[in-house]
Every structure is written in C-alpha cells, then in structure tokens.
Write a protein that holds these residues in place. Structure first.
Motif, mmCIF file in Angstrom:
data_model
loop_
_atom_site.group_PDB
_atom_site.id
_atom_site.type_symbol
_atom_site.label_atom_id
_atom_site.label_comp_id
_atom_site.label_asym_id
_atom_site.label_seq_id
_atom_site.Cartn_x
_atom_site.Cartn_y
_atom_site.Cartn_z
ATOM 1 N N ASP A 196 -5.957 7.865 -12.175
ATOM 2 C CA ASP A 196 -6.444 6.656 -12.852
ATOM 3 C C ASP A 196 -5.268 5.743 -13.167
ATOM 4 O OD1 ASP A 196 -9.103 7.264 -12.887
ATOM 5 O OD2 ASP A 196 -9.001 8.335 -14.805
ATOM 6 N N ASP B 246 -8.756 -3.158 -5.495
ATOM 7 C CA ASP B 246 -8.521 -2.289 -4.338
ATOM 8 C C ASP B 246 -7.476 -1.220 -4.659
ATOM 9 O OD1 ASP B 246 -10.322 -3.817 -2.963
ATOM 10 O OD2 ASP B 246 -8.836 -4.868 -1.715
ATOM 11 N N GLY C 178 -7.569 5.822 -7.336
ATOM 12 C CA GLY C 178 -8.683 6.685 -7.755
ATOM 13 C C GLY C 178 -9.060 7.674 -6.677
ATOM 14 N N ASP C 179 -9.027 7.199 -5.423
ATOM 15 C CA ASP C 179 -9.317 8.082 -4.283
ATOM 16 C C ASP C 179 -8.312 9.221 -4.206
ATOM 17 O OD1 ASP C 179 -11.468 6.534 -3.631
ATOM 18 O OD2 ASP C 179 -10.480 5.446 -1.981
ATOM 19 N N ALA C 180 -7.080 8.941 -4.672
ATOM 20 C CA ALA C 180 -6.031 9.969 -4.671
ATOM 21 C C ALA C 180 -6.095 10.794 -5.963
ATOM 22 C CB ALA C 180 -4.660 9.317 -4.512
ATOM 23 N N GLY C 181 -7.090 10.512 -6.791
ATOM 24 C CA GLY C 181 -7.296 11.309 -7.994
ATOM 25 C C GLY C 181 -6.489 10.873 -9.203
ATOM 26 N N ASP D 246 0.990 4.120 -2.773
ATOM 27 C CA ASP D 246 0.791 5.542 -2.481
ATOM 28 C C ASP D 246 1.939 6.380 -3.033
ATOM 29 O OD1 ASP D 246 -1.514 4.831 -1.210
ATOM 30 O OD2 ASP D 246 -0.734 5.074 0.831
ATOM 31 N N ASP E 144 0.830 -1.209 0.000
ATOM 32 C CA ASP E 144 0.000 0.000 0.000
ATOM 33 C C ASP E 144 0.862 1.256 0.000
ATOM 34 O OD1 ASP E 144 -2.385 -1.325 -0.065
ATOM 35 O OD2 ASP E 144 -2.850 -1.081 2.065
ATOM 36 N N GLU F 40 -8.846 1.403 -6.923
ATOM 37 C CA GLU F 40 -9.742 2.255 -6.148
ATOM 38 C C GLU F 40 -8.956 3.220 -5.258
ATOM 39 O OE1 GLU F 40 -12.830 0.006 -4.152
ATOM 40 O OE2 GLU F 40 -13.233 1.732 -2.852
ATOM 41 N N ARG F 41 -7.906 2.681 -4.621
ATOM 42 C CA ARG F 41 -7.066 3.503 -3.740
ATOM 43 C C ARG F 41 -6.422 4.656 -4.520
ATOM 44 N NH1 ARG F 41 -4.617 2.180 1.384
ATOM 45 N NH2 ARG F 41 -2.733 3.412 1.734
#
Lengths: 148, 149
Positions: free
Chosen positions: B89, B78, B84-87, B18, B14, B81-82
C-alpha cells in the motif's frame, strides 16, 4: 533485496558519506559492502617514474579500501575491498558486472556555483552507464558526524 | 523510514516504482508516489505533428493545468494500483511546478529518508539538449537519491 553493495572510494568526504549510507543499508539487508578504489591512469600520466607512482597509488587504494572494509566490519557488516587501475567510471561499471553488484552508492557535491557542473563526473557517468540502481548521497550532509 | 518515488508515466518511472516498492517492502518502510504537475510541458513527442489519433494520445499534448492535473492524478492512481498488485500500500501526492524543484523540496520538508527516480539512460549529448529530471533531482536534493535505469 540488496546483497552486494559497491561503494567506490577516493578518500573524499563524499565517499565517506556514501560509505556510511552503504553500511546502514547493508546492515538492513544483511548485504556485503564492496569498497573499490580506482587508480585513475589519466591523472597518473605516462612520464618517467609512472610505475612507482602507480604503485604508490595502489598502496593508497589498498589502505583506503581496507579502512572502509574495517569501518563496515566494525558495524557488523560483511565487507571486501578491491583496487583497480584504469578509467574510474568504466572500472566501476566493470566491477558491477563482475561481482554481481546490485546497488552502487556514490557521493555528490552540492549544487551551488561551479560545483553544480561537477556533480561528480564519475558519479554522473556511472549513473548514465551502470545497469543497476545508483544511490547518490550528498557529501555535506553526513560529513560532520560520519567523517573518519 | 519513508521514501518518495517520482512518477511521470514513463517506463523508467515504472522501473523506479517497482524498485522502490521492493525496497520499501523489504525494509518495512512507507512509500509515497509523487507527481509534479508542470503545465509548462506541452508536448512529450518530437518535432513532427502526430500521424493519427492514437499517437496524439501517446504524446499527451498538455493543454491546461486542469488537463495536466488530471493526467498526474491518473498516473498516481496507476502507480498506487501497480504497487497494490505487488502487495504494498502506498500513498500518492500531487505537487505543482518543476519536478526538479518540487520533489526534493517536498521530500525534505516532509521528512522523507530518500527519493527514487527513473533515468532514461540518454547519451551525454542528448542529455545536454533534453536535460535530465533525474540529474536535476540528484543535484538539488540533500536527501539520498536512488537513480534507477
């Protein structure tokens, strides 16, 4: 992203490939390249004449880090050099903390034969102990066109 | 520029994701999350049997290629999606085999510019027994590899 990028140097092809990668990244992110040479006390020993030897290694380190910094500046990247004395991996990790480094770039050897086990023991220890990301660069890739 | 990030569902993976997302976003680079389905891995836990159902689930005893594949796809979903949450693709790619071999080979063949991988930060002695995917990828890859702890 990256503001301060550390490239430990020992004058090897691996270090040169790492420096090329560091300069490229620093250009991308407008970061400063820090070149660090560590005089390895374990390889210097404690015989008579050690002081002279350390001094000559330190001079060599100053030349190496100045050359690295000059190469970075030629590429339009801010650069600084430093020489430390002690155990290479712990001096590198200390420098990371002290100078607020956010990426270390280091060379590795290939994976054939014995070299597979000599990934670069310093690189390996830094990967294991540094809190910041370590970018490893294969020496034999950029050697031909990037070597000084 | 295109980067690949190795995903295995661990906390280290993870963190690597990030970091890679941040890097790709800052550099305007493309990013692909890769997971290698390696059905040889049967148990992610220790020598003792799982105490209850939830622990059993956490340890993910992989029983078949199908299960391993489904798990890999879920991990990649996942990861997408993670990011995507940070903007950002990102793409996802399922590989098959030992990640130490498949991930560097995939990244090299597909013309990627670098690989990101998490590292558990084990001691030298632990690593000698358990091995290290990160170290294996660093040794195998001809591309630059960023190891994130």
């Amino acid at each position: 992203m990256y503001e301060d990028i550390l490239v430990p140097t020992d004058g090897s092809a691996g270090a040169s490939a790492a420096l090329a990668e560091a300069i490229e990244l620093a250009g991308e992110f407008d970061a400063t390249v820090h070149s660090l040479y560590v005089v390895d006390m374990a390889s210097v020993g404690t015989e008579v004449g050690t002081v002279d030897l350390v001094e000559s290694f330190e001079r060599m380190g100053e030349e190496a880090t100045e050359a690295a910094a000059a190469r970075a500046r030629d590429a339009g990247v801010a650069a600084t050099g430093a020489v430390a004395t002690g155990s290479p991996h712990s001096e590198i990790v200390d420098y990371v903390d002290e100078a607020g480094i956010d990426l270390v770039v280091m060379g590795t050897h290939g994976r054939t034969g014995l070299e597979r086990y000599l990934l670069g023991s310093v690189t390996e220890k830094v990967v294991r102990t540094a809190d910041v990301p370590v970018l490893t660069v294969r020496a034999d890739e950029d050697e031909s066109d990037e070597a000084e | 520029m295109r980067f690949a990030v190795a995903i295995d569902g661990s906390a280290e993976s993870d963190r690597a994701l990030d970091h890679a997302v941040e890097m790709a976003s800052a550099a305007g680079a493309e990013l692909t999350a890769v997971h290698s389905v390696d059905p040889d891995v049967y148990d992610a836990g220790g020598a003792d049997p799982p105490a209850d159902r939830s622990e059993y689930d956490d340890r993910l005893v992989v029983e078949s290629v199908d299960d391993a594949e489904r798990r890999g796809e879920r991990l990649l979903d996942d990861a997408v999606e993670r990011a995507g949450d940070a903007g950002v693709d990102i793409d996802a790619e399922v590989l098959y085999g030992d990640p130490v071999r498949t991930i560097p080979d995939f990244a090299t063949t597909e013309g990627y510019d670098g690989v990101f991988v998490g590292h558990r930060g084990l001691s030298e002695a632990q690593e000698r027994v358990l091995g290290s995917v990160a170290k294996g990828i660093v040794e195998r890859s001809t591309l630059p590899v960023t190891v994130v702890r």
